[in-house]
Scaffold this active site. Structure first.
Site, PDB file in Angstrom:
ATOM      1  N   HIS A  68      -4.715   0.904  -1.997  1.00  0.00           N
ATOM      2  CA  HIS A  68      -5.023  -0.637  -1.627  1.00  0.00           C
ATOM      3  C   HIS A  68      -3.872  -1.346  -2.250  1.00  0.00           C
ATOM      4  O   HIS A  68      -3.286  -2.258  -1.886  1.00  0.00           O
ATOM      5  CB  HIS A  68      -6.470  -1.043  -1.870  1.00  0.00           C
ATOM      6  CG  HIS A  68      -6.603  -2.477  -1.398  1.00  0.00           C
ATOM      7  ND1 HIS A  68      -7.869  -3.029  -1.597  1.00  0.00           N
ATOM      8  CD2 HIS A  68      -6.035  -3.674  -1.369  1.00  0.00           C
ATOM      9  CE1 HIS A  68      -7.860  -4.317  -1.283  1.00  0.00           C
ATOM     10  NE2 HIS A  68      -6.595  -4.683  -1.090  1.00  0.00           N
ATOM     11  N   GLU A 110       0.209  -7.198  -0.723  1.00  0.00           N
ATOM     12  CA  GLU A 110       0.144  -6.856  -1.907  1.00  0.00           C
ATOM     13  C   GLU A 110       1.168  -7.113  -3.148  1.00  0.00           C
ATOM     14  O   GLU A 110       0.999  -7.473  -4.398  1.00  0.00           O
ATOM     15  CB  GLU A 110       0.065  -5.112  -2.491  1.00  0.00           C
ATOM     16  CG  GLU A 110      -1.449  -4.806  -1.676  1.00  0.00           C
ATOM     17  CD  GLU A 110      -2.691  -5.095  -2.232  1.00  0.00           C
ATOM     18  OE1 GLU A 110      -2.761  -5.061  -3.585  1.00  0.00           O
ATOM     19  OE2 GLU A 110      -3.455  -5.983  -1.857  1.00  0.00           O
ATOM     20  N   HIS A 114      -0.048  -9.585  -5.870  1.00  0.00           N
ATOM     21  CA  HIS A 114      -0.181  -8.855  -7.347  1.00  0.00           C
ATOM     22  C   HIS A 114       0.935  -8.529  -7.699  1.00  0.00           C
ATOM     23  O   HIS A 114       1.331  -8.616  -8.796  1.00  0.00           O
ATOM     24  CB  HIS A 114      -1.194  -7.599  -6.966  1.00  0.00           C
ATOM     25  CG  HIS A 114      -2.404  -7.894  -6.552  1.00  0.00           C
ATOM     26  ND1 HIS A 114      -3.575  -8.441  -7.426  1.00  0.00           N
ATOM     27  CD2 HIS A 114      -3.110  -7.510  -5.324  1.00  0.00           C
ATOM     28  CE1 HIS A 114      -4.631  -8.561  -6.633  1.00  0.00           C
ATOM     29  NE2 HIS A 114      -4.394  -8.164  -5.559  1.00  0.00           N
TER      30      HIS A 114
END
Length: 218
Positions: A68, A110, A114
């Site tokens: 993930h 992502e 992040h």
């Protein structure tokens, strides 16, 4: 009295000025550790049904655990969408990650949420993500599962600890969604060594038992 009134007004102005100051923004590279989030792909494919990503779910060899993300963390909370880093990345990076992150849109998301906080270039961030994934040994039961199973969250955690010496009870969490296994989240130092992370550990699934869909379940 006039002097006291003036001091009072001055204090109120100073307080208002302090309250209006912006909170310090998350900064790239300023974090304490990583969480590697591994999603059980069969749960995603089953729950999303026709809306699931076909590159992940409509394949001849179904995925099992996939990445993930690799998430920078504070000891409490986490940074996200850090300024100063490019928001768009080369599509070839997503292509290169397809074996462990089969959704291109997930790779792009992502990075924005992040990766921009990692302090790394997109290429280095996803190289590190692959290195983190390669560090983890997936327990044999999840590599061979071919029919629906049941397991307590603690049993899933124990399987990962036994397969990965050095991984401690307070260094990971199992999450669930609608009574089914969702993710295993493993805490790693910035050098990708196992470490404790009580806040992450406390966020784990509280269910007594989880359903574990097999690959190919829809």
């Amino acid at each position: 009295m006039a002097l006291l009134g003036h001091i009072g007004r001055l204090s109120a102005c100073l307080l208002a000025g302090l309250l209006s100051l912006p909170a310090s923004a998350d900064q790239p590279g300023k974090f304490d550790f990583y969480v590697l989030a591994l999603s059980w792909s069969p749960t995603y494919c089953k729950q999303q049904g026709a809306d699931a990503n076909p590159h992940q779910c409509d394949v001849s060899k179904p995925f099992r655990f996939v990445v993930h993300g690799l998430w920078p963390q504070y000891e409490r909370g986490f940074p996200e969408s850090c300024p100063g880093a490019p928001k768009r990345i080369d599509r070839q990076i997503a292509v290169s990650m397809e074996d462990i992150m089969p959704s291109h849109n997930l790779v792009f998301h992502e990075w924005r949420k992040h990766g921009t906080c990692s302090g790394l270039t997109p290429e280095d961030y996803f190289d590190l993500t692959r290195e983190a994934f390669d560090k983890i040994t997936i327990p044999g039961a999840f590599r061979t599962l071919d029919k629906r199973g049941k397991a307590a969250p603690d049993t899933v955690e124990k399987a990962f600890r036994l397969a990965n010496p050095g991984l401690k009870e307070d260094g990971l969490a199992v999450t669930c969604d609608r009574g089914e296994l969702e993710e295993v989240r493993i805490c790693l130092t910035r050098d990708l060594e196992f470490r404790a992370c009580r806040e992450v550990d406390r966020s784990g699934c509280r269910a007594g038992s989880l359903s574990v869909p097999p690959p190919g379940a829809r």
